[in-house]
Design an enzyme around this catalytic site. Sequence first.
Site, PDB file in Angstrom:
ATOM      1  N   ALA A 139      26.613  41.762  20.346  1.00 10.84           N
ATOM      2  CA  ALA A 139      26.338  40.977  19.150  1.00 10.84           C
ATOM      3  C   ALA A 139      27.627  40.604  18.427  1.00 10.84           C
ATOM      4  CB  ALA A 139      25.412  41.767  18.227  1.00 10.84           C
ATOM      5  N   SER A 140      28.767  40.725  19.086  1.00 12.53           N
ATOM      6  CA  SER A 140      30.016  40.391  18.401  1.00 12.53           C
ATOM      7  C   SER A 140      30.462  38.990  18.780  1.00 12.53           C
ATOM      8  CB  SER A 140      31.105  41.406  18.763  1.00 12.53           C
ATOM      9  OG  SER A 140      31.778  40.974  19.917  1.00 12.53           O
ATOM     10  N   CYS A 141      31.330  38.400  17.953  1.00 11.85           N
ATOM     11  CA  CYS A 141      31.821  37.042  18.237  1.00 11.85           C
ATOM     12  C   CYS A 141      33.168  37.059  18.953  1.00 11.85           C
ATOM     13  CB  CYS A 141      31.945  36.237  16.950  1.00 11.85           C
ATOM     14  SG  CYS A 141      30.349  35.747  16.297  1.00 11.85           S
ATOM     15  N   VAL A 142      33.756  38.231  19.140  1.00 11.17           N
ATOM     16  CA  VAL A 142      35.011  38.308  19.890  1.00 11.17           C
ATOM     17  C   VAL A 142      34.838  39.286  21.036  1.00 11.17           C
ATOM     18  CG1 VAL A 142      36.686  37.551  18.191  1.00 11.17           C
ATOM     19  CG2 VAL A 142      35.854  39.890  18.103  1.00 11.17           C
TER      20      VAL A 142
END
Lengths: 176, 103
Positions: B100-103
Amino acid sequence: MFKNQKLKNMTEVKETPLKKVMIIVAKANIEDVYAGLIMANGAVMEGIEAKLFFTFFGLDAITKKQMNKLHTATVGNPGMRMPNGWAFPTLLGAIPGVEAGVSAMMKKQMDELDVPPVDEFLDMITAGGGEIYACKMAADMFKLTKDDLCEHVKAIITVGDLYAMSGGDGTQIIFT
Amino acid sequence: MAEKTFAGKTVEVTAEGYLVNKSDWSKEVAAEMAKEDGIELTDKHYEVLDYLREQEASGASLTIRKVGKSGIVDIKGLYELFPGGPLKLSSKYAGIAKPASCV
Protein backbone atom coordinates in the site's frame (compact mmCIF):
# COMPACT_ATOMS: atom_id res chain seq x y z
CA MET A 1 -34.04 -3.77 -30.81
CA PHE A 2 -31.15 -3.78 -33.25
CA LYS A 3 -30.94 -0.02 -33.07
CA ASN A 4 -30.70 -0.08 -29.30
CA GLN A 5 -28.03 -2.74 -29.41
CA LYS A 6 -26.04 -0.62 -31.83
CA LEU A 7 -26.37 2.39 -29.55
CA LYS A 8 -25.22 0.30 -26.62
CA ASN A 9 -22.13 -0.80 -28.50
CA MET A 10 -21.32 2.77 -29.41
CA THR A 11 -21.43 3.95 -25.83
CA GLU A 12 -19.31 1.13 -24.46
CA VAL A 13 -16.01 2.49 -23.24
CA LYS A 14 -12.96 0.51 -24.18
CA GLU A 15 -10.11 1.05 -21.76
CA THR A 16 -6.57 0.95 -23.04
CA PRO A 17 -3.91 0.40 -20.39
CA LEU A 18 -1.34 3.10 -19.75
CA LYS A 19 1.98 2.07 -21.25
CA LYS A 20 4.18 5.16 -21.11
CA VAL A 21 4.25 8.42 -19.17
CA MET A 22 6.24 11.51 -20.08
CA ILE A 23 6.52 13.64 -16.94
CA ILE A 24 7.55 17.28 -17.16
CA VAL A 25 8.97 19.04 -14.10
CA ALA A 26 9.35 22.79 -14.48
CA LYS A 27 9.69 23.98 -10.88
CA ALA A 28 12.29 23.52 -8.16
CA ASN A 29 10.08 23.41 -5.07
CA ILE A 30 10.43 20.18 -3.10
CA GLU A 31 6.78 19.35 -3.69
CA ASP A 32 6.86 19.97 -7.43
CA VAL A 33 10.00 17.92 -7.93
CA TYR A 34 8.82 15.07 -5.72
CA ALA A 35 5.43 14.97 -7.42
CA GLY A 36 7.27 14.19 -10.66
CA LEU A 37 9.71 11.74 -9.05
CA ILE A 38 7.01 9.81 -7.20
CA MET A 39 4.86 9.55 -10.31
CA ALA A 40 7.80 8.36 -12.42
CA ASN A 41 8.96 5.84 -9.82
CA GLY A 42 5.39 4.65 -9.32
CA ALA A 43 5.10 4.14 -13.06
CA VAL A 44 8.20 1.97 -13.44
CA MET A 45 7.15 -0.03 -10.38
CA GLU A 46 3.91 -0.84 -12.22
CA GLY A 47 5.75 -1.81 -15.37
CA ILE A 48 4.90 1.46 -17.13
CA GLU A 49 7.67 3.12 -19.13
CA ALA A 50 8.58 6.54 -17.69
CA LYS A 51 10.59 9.44 -19.01
CA LEU A 52 11.20 12.57 -16.94
CA PHE A 53 11.87 15.88 -18.64
CA PHE A 54 13.27 18.67 -16.46
CA THR A 55 12.95 22.22 -17.64
CA PHE A 56 13.26 25.79 -16.31
CA PHE A 57 13.73 25.82 -12.54
CA GLY A 58 13.03 22.11 -12.49
CA LEU A 59 16.62 21.73 -13.72
CA ASP A 60 17.73 22.33 -10.12
CA ALA A 61 16.56 18.79 -9.35
CA ILE A 62 19.16 17.30 -11.72
CA THR A 63 21.92 19.89 -11.25
CA LYS A 64 24.68 18.37 -9.09
CA LYS A 65 25.11 21.49 -6.98
CA GLN A 66 21.42 21.98 -6.24
CA MET A 67 19.67 18.66 -6.36
CA ASN A 68 19.86 17.76 -2.68
CA LYS A 69 19.28 21.32 -1.49
CA LEU A 70 15.76 21.91 -2.73
CA HIS A 71 13.44 24.11 -0.71
CA THR A 72 9.74 24.54 -0.33
CA ALA A 73 8.39 28.11 -0.43
CA THR A 74 7.46 29.54 2.96
CA VAL A 75 6.32 32.80 1.40
CA GLY A 76 3.33 32.89 -0.93
CA ASN A 77 2.40 29.30 -0.14
CA PRO A 78 -1.18 29.19 1.17
CA GLY A 79 -0.83 25.51 2.02
CA MET A 80 1.88 26.26 4.60
CA ARG A 81 0.72 25.74 8.17
CA MET A 82 2.28 25.76 11.59
CA PRO A 83 2.66 22.30 13.17
CA ASN A 84 -0.50 23.02 15.21
CA GLY A 85 -2.52 23.78 12.07
CA TRP A 86 -2.55 27.59 12.32
CA ALA A 87 -1.87 29.63 9.21
CA PHE A 88 1.83 30.27 8.65
CA PRO A 89 2.38 34.06 8.65
CA THR A 90 4.01 35.22 5.41
CA LEU A 91 6.28 37.58 7.33
CA LEU A 92 7.56 34.69 9.43
CA GLY A 93 8.33 32.79 6.25
CA ALA A 94 10.45 35.69 5.08
CA ILE A 95 12.84 35.52 8.05
CA PRO A 96 16.23 34.13 7.00
CA GLY A 97 16.60 30.47 7.90
CA VAL A 98 12.90 29.73 8.21
CA GLU A 99 12.59 28.37 4.70
CA ALA A 100 15.65 26.17 5.21
CA GLY A 101 14.24 24.91 8.52
CA VAL A 102 10.83 24.12 7.08
CA SER A 103 12.43 22.41 4.08
CA ALA A 104 14.63 20.28 6.34
CA MET A 105 11.58 19.29 8.33
CA MET A 106 9.72 18.30 5.18
CA LYS A 107 12.63 16.16 4.02
CA LYS A 108 12.77 14.48 7.41
CA GLN A 109 9.08 13.66 7.27
CA MET A 110 9.47 12.21 3.80
CA ASP A 111 12.47 10.17 4.89
CA GLU A 112 10.33 8.62 7.61
CA LEU A 113 7.99 7.42 4.84
CA ASP A 114 11.01 5.95 3.05
CA VAL A 115 10.97 8.65 0.36
CA PRO A 116 14.65 9.09 -0.55
CA PRO A 117 16.69 12.23 -1.29
CA VAL A 118 16.59 13.39 -4.92
CA ASP A 119 19.81 11.70 -6.08
CA GLU A 120 18.85 8.37 -4.58
CA PHE A 121 15.34 8.69 -6.01
CA LEU A 122 16.82 9.19 -9.48
CA ASP A 123 18.93 6.06 -8.86
CA MET A 124 15.76 4.12 -8.10
CA ILE A 125 13.91 5.40 -11.16
CA THR A 126 16.77 4.68 -13.56
CA ALA A 127 17.33 1.26 -11.95
CA GLY A 128 13.76 0.49 -12.99
CA GLY A 129 14.42 1.59 -16.56
CA GLY A 130 13.13 5.16 -16.26
CA GLU A 131 14.98 7.84 -18.23
CA ILE A 132 15.95 11.37 -17.24
CA TYR A 133 16.25 14.25 -19.72
CA ALA A 134 17.09 17.93 -19.46
CA CYS A 135 15.54 20.66 -21.60
CA LYS A 136 17.98 22.24 -24.02
CA MET A 137 16.48 25.69 -24.00
CA ALA A 138 16.44 25.92 -20.20
CA ALA A 139 19.96 24.50 -19.95
CA ASP A 140 21.17 27.14 -22.42
CA MET A 141 19.34 29.84 -20.52
CA PHE A 142 20.90 28.86 -17.18
CA LYS A 143 24.27 28.19 -18.87
CA LEU A 144 24.33 24.57 -17.78
CA THR A 145 26.15 21.83 -19.65
CA LYS A 146 25.93 18.05 -19.28
CA ASP A 147 28.85 18.26 -16.79
CA ASP A 148 26.79 20.37 -14.43
CA LEU A 149 24.03 17.80 -14.45
CA CYS A 150 23.93 14.57 -12.48
CA GLU A 151 25.04 11.29 -13.99
CA HIS A 152 21.46 10.06 -14.32
CA VAL A 153 20.71 12.53 -17.12
CA LYS A 154 20.63 10.63 -20.37
CA ALA A 155 20.72 13.66 -22.66
CA ILE A 156 19.88 17.32 -23.09
CA ILE A 157 17.06 17.37 -25.61
CA THR A 158 14.72 19.76 -27.41
CA VAL A 159 10.97 19.86 -27.06
CA GLY A 160 10.80 18.29 -30.53
CA ASP A 161 12.85 15.33 -29.27
CA LEU A 162 10.46 15.02 -26.33
CA TYR A 163 7.44 14.80 -28.62
CA ALA A 164 9.25 12.34 -30.86
CA MET A 165 9.65 10.06 -27.80
CA SER A 166 5.97 10.41 -26.91
CA GLY A 167 4.59 8.21 -29.65
CA GLY A 168 2.71 4.98 -29.18
CA ASP A 169 -0.69 3.93 -27.87
CA GLY A 170 -1.26 4.44 -24.18
CA THR A 171 1.21 7.32 -23.78
CA GLN A 172 0.38 10.30 -21.59
CA ILE A 173 2.23 13.57 -21.10
CA ILE A 174 1.96 14.84 -17.56
CA PHE A 175 2.94 18.35 -16.52
CA THR A 176 3.36 18.59 -12.77
CA MET B 1 -13.05 -13.86 -3.58
CA ALA B 2 -11.80 -16.40 -6.04
CA GLU B 3 -10.34 -19.81 -5.44
CA LYS B 4 -7.26 -21.20 -7.08
CA THR B 5 -5.35 -24.41 -6.90
CA PHE B 6 -1.62 -24.18 -6.39
CA ALA B 7 0.58 -27.21 -5.74
CA GLY B 8 -2.48 -29.36 -5.25
CA LYS B 9 -3.93 -27.07 -2.64
CA THR B 10 -7.05 -24.94 -3.10
CA VAL B 11 -6.50 -21.45 -1.73
CA GLU B 12 -8.55 -18.26 -1.57
CA VAL B 13 -7.13 -15.33 -3.55
CA THR B 14 -8.15 -11.72 -4.10
CA ALA B 15 -9.25 -10.42 -7.50
CA GLU B 16 -5.61 -9.51 -8.14
CA GLY B 17 -4.33 -12.92 -7.18
CA TYR B 18 -2.97 -12.21 -3.67
CA LEU B 19 -3.44 -14.90 -1.03
CA VAL B 20 -6.27 -14.13 1.37
CA ASN B 21 -4.87 -16.35 4.14
CA LYS B 22 -1.16 -15.98 4.75
CA SER B 23 -1.12 -19.45 6.28
CA ASP B 24 -1.81 -20.94 2.84
CA TRP B 25 1.65 -19.92 1.71
CA SER B 26 4.40 -22.39 0.97
CA LYS B 27 7.42 -22.34 -1.30
CA GLU B 28 5.56 -24.57 -3.73
CA VAL B 29 2.54 -22.24 -3.81
CA ALA B 30 4.89 -19.31 -4.48
CA ALA B 31 6.58 -21.18 -7.31
CA GLU B 32 3.28 -21.93 -9.02
CA MET B 33 2.00 -18.38 -8.60
CA ALA B 34 5.18 -17.07 -10.23
CA LYS B 35 4.98 -19.64 -12.99
CA GLU B 36 1.58 -18.24 -13.96
CA ASP B 37 3.35 -14.94 -14.66
CA GLY B 38 6.14 -16.69 -16.50
CA ILE B 39 8.71 -16.32 -13.72
CA GLU B 40 10.81 -19.25 -12.53
CA LEU B 41 11.72 -18.69 -8.87
CA THR B 42 15.39 -19.10 -7.93
CA ASP B 43 17.10 -19.07 -4.53
CA LYS B 44 17.59 -15.31 -4.94
CA HIS B 45 13.85 -14.86 -5.46
CA TYR B 46 13.15 -16.87 -2.30
CA GLU B 47 15.61 -14.75 -0.31
CA VAL B 48 13.59 -11.68 -1.30
CA LEU B 49 10.31 -13.41 -0.46
CA ASP B 50 11.63 -14.46 2.96
CA TYR B 51 12.80 -10.91 3.63
CA LEU B 52 9.39 -9.48 2.68
CA ARG B 53 7.59 -12.03 4.86
CA GLU B 54 9.82 -11.19 7.84
CA GLN B 55 9.38 -7.45 7.36
CA GLU B 56 5.66 -7.78 6.97
CA ALA B 57 5.41 -9.94 10.09
CA SER B 58 7.27 -7.26 12.05
CA GLY B 59 4.68 -4.72 10.94
CA ALA B 60 7.04 -2.67 8.75
CA SER B 61 5.69 -0.97 5.63
CA LEU B 62 7.39 -2.30 2.54
CA THR B 63 9.12 -0.25 -0.14
CA ILE B 64 11.57 -1.13 -2.89
CA ARG B 65 14.02 1.21 -1.18
CA LYS B 66 13.98 -1.02 1.89
CA VAL B 67 14.51 -4.15 -0.17
CA GLY B 68 17.33 -2.36 -2.00
CA LYS B 69 19.04 -1.71 1.32
CA SER B 70 18.46 -5.21 2.70
CA GLY B 71 21.75 -6.46 1.31
CA ILE B 72 19.97 -9.21 -0.62
CA VAL B 73 19.67 -7.46 -3.94
CA ASP B 74 19.94 -3.90 -5.23
CA ILE B 75 16.98 -2.16 -6.83
CA LYS B 76 18.12 -2.89 -10.34
CA GLY B 77 18.46 -6.55 -9.43
CA LEU B 78 15.01 -6.50 -7.88
CA TYR B 79 13.53 -5.25 -11.16
CA GLU B 80 15.36 -8.04 -12.96
CA LEU B 81 14.00 -10.69 -10.59
CA PHE B 82 10.42 -9.43 -10.79
CA PRO B 83 10.03 -7.67 -14.16
CA GLY B 84 7.26 -5.11 -14.34
CA GLY B 85 6.41 -5.29 -10.65
CA PRO B 86 9.36 -5.34 -8.23
CA LEU B 87 7.20 -4.93 -5.13
CA LYS B 88 3.78 -5.88 -6.45
CA LEU B 89 4.82 -9.29 -7.79
CA SER B 90 7.29 -10.11 -5.02
CA SER B 91 4.62 -9.38 -2.41
CA LYS B 92 2.19 -11.59 -4.28
CA TYR B 93 4.58 -14.55 -4.36
CA ALA B 94 5.52 -13.88 -0.71
CA GLY B 95 1.88 -14.47 0.17
CA ILE B 96 1.46 -11.07 1.79
CA ALA B 97 -1.02 -8.30 1.00
CA LYS B 98 -0.66 -6.00 -2.01
CA PRO B 99 1.74 -3.22 -0.96
CA ALA B 100 0.00 0.00 0.00
CA SER B 101 2.99 2.33 -0.30
CA CYS B 102 3.72 4.77 -3.14
CA VAL B 103 7.47 4.14 -3.15
